[in-house]
Design a protein around this motif. Sequence first.
Motif, short mmCIF file in Angstrom:
data_model
loop_
_atom_site.label_atom_id
_atom_site.label_comp_id
_atom_site.label_asym_id
_atom_site.label_seq_id
_atom_site.Cartn_x
_atom_site.Cartn_y
_atom_site.Cartn_z
N ASP A 144 0.83 -1.20 0.00
CA ASP A 144 0.00 0.00 0.00
C ASP A 144 0.86 1.26 0.00
O ASP A 144 1.94 1.29 0.59
N PHE A 145 0.35 2.30 -0.66
CA PHE A 145 0.95 3.64 -0.66
C PHE A 145 2.33 3.69 -1.33
O PHE A 145 3.07 4.65 -1.12
N VAL A 146 2.67 2.71 -2.12
CA VAL A 146 3.93 2.75 -2.85
C VAL A 146 3.81 3.72 -4.03
O VAL A 146 2.78 3.77 -4.71
N ILE A 147 4.88 4.48 -4.29
CA ILE A 147 4.97 5.34 -5.47
C ILE A 147 6.15 4.87 -6.31
O ILE A 147 7.26 4.72 -5.79
N ILE A 148 5.90 4.62 -7.59
CA ILE A 148 6.95 4.19 -8.51
C ILE A 148 7.11 5.25 -9.58
O ILE A 148 6.18 5.56 -10.32
N GLY A 149 8.32 5.82 -9.65
CA GLY A 149 8.57 6.97 -10.51
C GLY A 149 8.58 6.63 -11.99
O GLY A 149 8.61 5.47 -12.41
N GLY A 150 8.57 7.68 -12.80
CA GLY A 150 8.50 7.53 -14.24
C GLY A 150 9.65 6.72 -14.82
O GLY A 150 10.81 6.88 -14.42
N HIS A 163 4.54 2.02 1.69
CA HIS A 163 5.01 3.40 1.84
C HIS A 163 6.41 3.62 1.24
O HIS A 163 7.02 4.66 1.49
N ALA A 164 6.91 2.68 0.44
CA ALA A 164 8.20 2.89 -0.20
C ALA A 164 8.05 3.78 -1.42
O ALA A 164 6.96 3.90 -2.00
N MET A 165 9.16 4.40 -1.83
CA MET A 165 9.17 5.24 -3.02
C MET A 165 10.32 4.82 -3.93
O MET A 165 11.47 4.69 -3.48
N ILE A 166 10.00 4.60 -5.21
CA ILE A 166 10.99 4.22 -6.21
C ILE A 166 11.23 5.43 -7.11
O ILE A 166 10.30 5.96 -7.71
N GLY A 167 12.46 5.87 -7.21
CA GLY A 167 12.77 7.04 -8.02
C GLY A 167 12.63 6.78 -9.51
O GLY A 167 12.69 5.64 -9.98
N GLY A 168 12.47 7.85 -10.27
CA GLY A 168 12.37 7.75 -11.72
C GLY A 168 13.61 7.10 -12.33
O GLY A 168 14.73 7.30 -11.85
N LEU A 169 13.39 6.29 -13.36
CA LEU A 169 14.45 5.60 -14.12
C LEU A 169 15.16 4.51 -13.32
O LEU A 169 16.13 3.93 -13.80
N LEU A 195 9.45 12.12 2.92
CA LEU A 195 8.38 12.97 2.38
C LEU A 195 7.03 12.25 2.46
O LEU A 195 6.02 12.83 2.87
N GLY A 196 7.02 10.97 2.09
CA GLY A 196 5.78 10.20 2.16
C GLY A 196 5.29 10.04 3.58
O GLY A 196 4.08 10.13 3.86
N LEU A 197 6.22 9.81 4.52
CA LEU A 197 5.83 9.66 5.92
C LEU A 197 5.19 10.94 6.45
O LEU A 197 4.18 10.90 7.17
N LYS A 198 5.77 12.07 6.10
CA LYS A 198 5.22 13.36 6.57
C LYS A 198 3.86 13.61 5.94
O LYS A 198 2.93 14.07 6.61
N ARG A 199 3.73 13.34 4.67
CA ARG A 199 2.46 13.57 3.98
C ARG A 199 1.34 12.72 4.56
O ARG A 199 0.18 13.13 4.58
N ARG A 200 1.68 11.54 5.03
CA ARG A 200 0.65 10.62 5.52
C ARG A 200 0.43 10.71 7.02
O ARG A 200 -0.22 9.87 7.62
N GLY A 201 1.01 11.72 7.64
CA GLY A 201 0.66 12.03 9.02
C GLY A 201 1.41 11.27 10.08
O GLY A 201 0.97 11.26 11.25
#
Length: 263
Positions: A144-150, A163-169, A195-201
């Motif tokens: 849940d809440f994963v973001i995968i970059g372009g 809540h993990a984030m994958i950078g673009g490329l 950034l994701g942790l702060k955004r999600r409270g």
Amino acid sequence: MEVHPTAIVDAKAELADGVSVGPFSIVGPNVRLGAGTKLLSHVVIDGHTELGADNVVHPFAVLGGPPQHTAYQGEPTRLVIGDRNLIREHATMNTGTVGGGGLTQVGSDGLYMIECHVGHDCMVGDNVILTKQATLGGHCEIGDFVIIGGLAAVHQRIRVGRHAMIGGLAAVVKDVIPYGSVWGNHAHLEGLNLLGLKRRGFSRETINTMRAAYRLLFADEGTFQERLDDTVETYSDCPEVMEIIDFIRADASRPLCLPEREV
């Protein structure tokens, strides 16, 4: 229910109340569309595919196409998509394979941007964002809440924690811990997704605890197992830290994304 005169909807398809099928769209016989789901135009929904309620699918998306796997022989495998997803132009999501359990599953409240791809047998959680041309190989598990970059690509059978984030490329060939942030080709761990942790409270106290645990877990001293044990002993009362520990312990079949430099 609204079906445009130019759309082709098989008589066996199941369309719930409030479904809208736009111009030149095609809906196959084994498709179920939940209440309020909208196919804007030129959308293809095929295979044994189910969409929940209030999804919006943009032009030229193809959902439920056969898995891109040489072993597939036309078996009735499935794609199940949850509710309230926004699926943009040219996005593709394939059905599963018999060898992978026969099911590709996508959660709810996601954003799937232009030309992104969800491969066969993937398990994708809720509130996931796949940005432009992000690609999931077969059998991936995305929390849940994963973001995968372009233009990022996640190798088959990789796990990405919540809540993990994958950078673009990024080229992701190793498992990504929950709350982690990874970049590069091949991808390496850059730290926590602050950034994701702060955004999600998440509270400042929780974030500071997680950062301290991260520094201990990925320090240079001792073996990784020793640091793992020390982290458990020190931070066992923090659920977020223990989620990372449980993720690491759950599957050792692939190596973890690790920091490229000292933390």
